[in-house]
Every structure is written in C-alpha cells, then in structure tokens.
Design an enzyme around this catalytic site. Structure first.
Site, mmCIF file in Angstrom:
data_model
loop_
_atom_site.group_PDB
_atom_site.id
_atom_site.type_symbol
_atom_site.label_atom_id
_atom_site.label_comp_id
_atom_site.label_asym_id
_atom_site.label_seq_id
_atom_site.Cartn_x
_atom_site.Cartn_y
_atom_site.Cartn_z
ATOM 1 N N GLY A 196 62.160 81.655 1.728
ATOM 2 C CA GLY A 196 63.490 81.429 2.284
ATOM 3 C C GLY A 196 64.453 80.604 1.225
ATOM 4 O O GLY A 196 64.173 80.648 0.083
ATOM 5 N N THR B 99 60.367 85.434 -1.250
ATOM 6 C CA THR B 99 59.000 85.127 -2.010
ATOM 7 C C THR B 99 57.865 85.704 -1.382
ATOM 8 O O THR B 99 57.748 85.634 0.014
ATOM 9 C CB THR B 99 58.977 83.599 -2.024
ATOM 10 O OG1 THR B 99 60.113 83.102 -2.659
ATOM 11 C CG2 THR B 99 57.781 83.098 -2.950
HETATM 12 N N1 GLY Z 1 62.244 80.565 -1.938
HETATM 13 C C1 GLY Z 1 62.473 81.041 -3.111
HETATM 14 C C2 GLY Z 1 63.524 80.302 -3.866
HETATM 15 O O1 GLY Z 1 64.213 79.795 -3.033
HETATM 16 O O2 GLY Z 1 63.555 80.506 -5.066
#
Ligand code: GLY
Length: 319
Positions: A203, A151
């Site tokens: 993550g 992300t």
């Molecule tokens: N950190 C982004 C997701 O798990 O969608």
C-alpha cells in the site's frame, strides 16, 4: 507439523506454487520466499516489482527489498538499488551480515557487484511507454503523478517450524529519486518471529510506516489474537488513527500467518488480492472486501483470473 505460505497480490501465484512445492518437500522457508519473490521480480509484466517495474520521476527504476529470518531475527534490506536483477537475493545475503545489513543506492550496488549478483538494465520498453504516457497525462489532465504501489510481500512457515518473510517493490511510480517506502523497513513492510508468526504489508508506504503495521500484527498475535483478528485490528486501528489525525488514510493491505500455519488478511481498499497455500490448501488466489474494519474474501473466479493476466499483458501504445 504444518507448513504455510502467504503473499500479497495475485502476481505472487506462480511463485507461491513453486515455493509450496519446496515447503511440501521439507524445504526451508527462506528458500521458498527467495525463490517465489525472484519469480515475481523476473516477470516483465508486473510493473511494481523488479524487471519491468515503473521508474521514478527521472526515468530510473529504483528498487527496494527486504528479507527477515524468523529464527535469528536477522534482517537484510536494500533501498533505491538500480540495475540488479534480484534485489530479494541481495537482501537475503545482507541478512547474514552482523553490521551494514541495510544498504541504500550506490552502497547497495557496490555490495551487490562485489558479491557477484547479476546486473541487468531493469527499465523495459513497456515501462518507458508507461512513463511517457504518465508525463503526458500529468501535463494535460492535471493528474497526481503518484500511483502504483503493489509490493510483493511473503511470509512462509516450514515443516521445521522456522519462518521467513520477504518484500520487493519498485515503490511509487514517479517517486522522487531516493524516496523509500515501507517495504524495506522492518516492522512496517514486514516482520517475522518464528515463535509467533509473521506479517507483510502493501500500500502507501508513507502511511504504512506511520503505524509499523507488520510489527503490530505480530505483537497482537503474541497477545493471543488469531491472525485474522490481529490483521483486522491493526489495519482498522491505523486507518482510523490516520483519518482522525490527518483526515485521510492511504491504501493499507496486509497478510499474515502464525506459527501454526493459520492465516489472516486485512485491507482498507476494495479488490486487494492475495495468495495462500498450506498443507491442506493448494495455492489459491482470494479477492478481499472491507466493511467497517472487517475483511472478507472469496476465491477469485476463473473470469477474474483470466482478466487479470489479459490486462497485465495487453499491448501498450504511446498516447
Ligand atoms: N508499499 C510500497 C511503497 O510504498 O513503496
């Protein structure tokens, strides 16, 4: 007075460079965050954010994004939105709404359409090749379908002492339709309070949301922890808690800044990269290591940076 801008992963570099110019010229932190995240969303070779993001198990690109204003604490978010060019801008617009500020799926798409946001097919030919190759790998090599959760998350402080945060992601590759991770969830994927500081995470969403790690970092900074101490403590505590209760912890990485422009970073993986710029530091990419709950980092070498872009843009063939 100082300004500062921090983001998860190398992919944020060009956006941070652009946003840093805005902040240097007394621009607004929200404009810096939106401008920078849009640049990541628009770049077709980043396969976990925006255009070119990898699809869910049905071959659809479902995007999540959020925006938070650290002065008013206003939040806007979208989840599972399809075929709109810049989810971060839709999230920012939603943050101005008193009600209905977090919309999912069709509701988010209707809102975006009514408010004139640009519609684009977000599934690229390259993402289709990744999808087909992964389907084949899952069948032939018994691999888990889930991977890819880089992300982009950003936090900015401007010269008027205002702060903003934003996130954008296509979430887990091969996720179930409708699956939503931490990125659009306040307190998990992001949190910012201009009187304290802000944090954002990347993550495995399913694990990050078990500890509301972004809110926890801001809470620790309020208690007097430096950003680095707060980031290390929040990630290490959550990592250890998950291991003790569940025997394993997914990837958790965070970046944060306080309202003085000091920054922190923490991770439970090797190789997490981040980008930071302040009034005394030009935009720089760092690569992290983690040892016993303590995160260290060093500036990315030219070789690392060259290799990063070469790998991202390398030709891709159907297996
Ligand atoms: N950190 C982004 C997701 O798990 O969608």
């Amino acid at each position: 007075m100082s300004w500062a801008f921090i983001a998860t992963w190398r992919m944020a570099l060009e956006g941070i460079q652009e946003g840093a110019k805005l902040l240097e010229d007394n621009g607004n932190c929200g404009d810096a965050v939106e401008t920078a995240i849009k640049m990541v969303e628009d770049f077709p070779y980043y396969k976990s954010v925006g255009y070119g993001g990898l699809p869910n198990e049905n071959g659809e690109v479902e995007l999540d994004a959020a925006y938070m204003d650290g002065d008013s604490l206003s939040i806007g978010a979208v989840a599972g939105i399809k075929d709109f060019k810049n989810p971060i801008s839709i999230a920012r617009k939603l943050s101005k709404e008193k009600f209905n500020c977090f919309l999912v799926g069709q509701g988010a798409e209707e809102y975006a359409h009514k408010n004139g946001f640009e519609r684009v097919n977000m599934l690229t030919d390259r993402a289709i090749i990744h999808y087909k190759n992964r389907l084949k790998e899952i069948k032939t090599r018994d691999l888990t379908p889930y991977s890819g959760h880089d992300t982009v998350g950003m936090v900015a402080l401007d010269l008027n002492n205002s702060m903003a945060a934003g996130t954008s992601t296509s979430g887990l590759f091969m996720k179930k339709r409708g699956r939503t991770g931490d990125s659009p969830l306040s307190g998990s994927g992001f949190y910012v309070d201009s009187e304290i500081g802000g944090a954002t995470a990347t993550g495995l969403g399913e694990d990050i949301m078990k500890g509301c790690v972004s809110y926890e970092i801001v809470r620790l900074m309020k208690e007097g922890y430096t950003p680095q101490e707060a980031a290390d403590k929040a990630v290490s505590d959550l990592n250890n808690l998950l291991i003790s209760r569940r025997k394993e912890a997914g990837d958790i990485s965070v970046v944060c800044i306080n309202n003085k422009g000091e920054f922190g970073v923490a991770t439970n993986i090797e190789g997490f990269s981040f980008v930071v710029a302040t009034d005394s530091l030009s935009p720089t990419v760092y690569v992290c290591s983690s040892d016993n709950g303590r995160t260290t980092y060093e500036a990315a070498s030219k070789e690392w940076l060259d290799d990063y872009m070469k790998t991202r843009t390398a030709p891709l063939e159907l297996k």
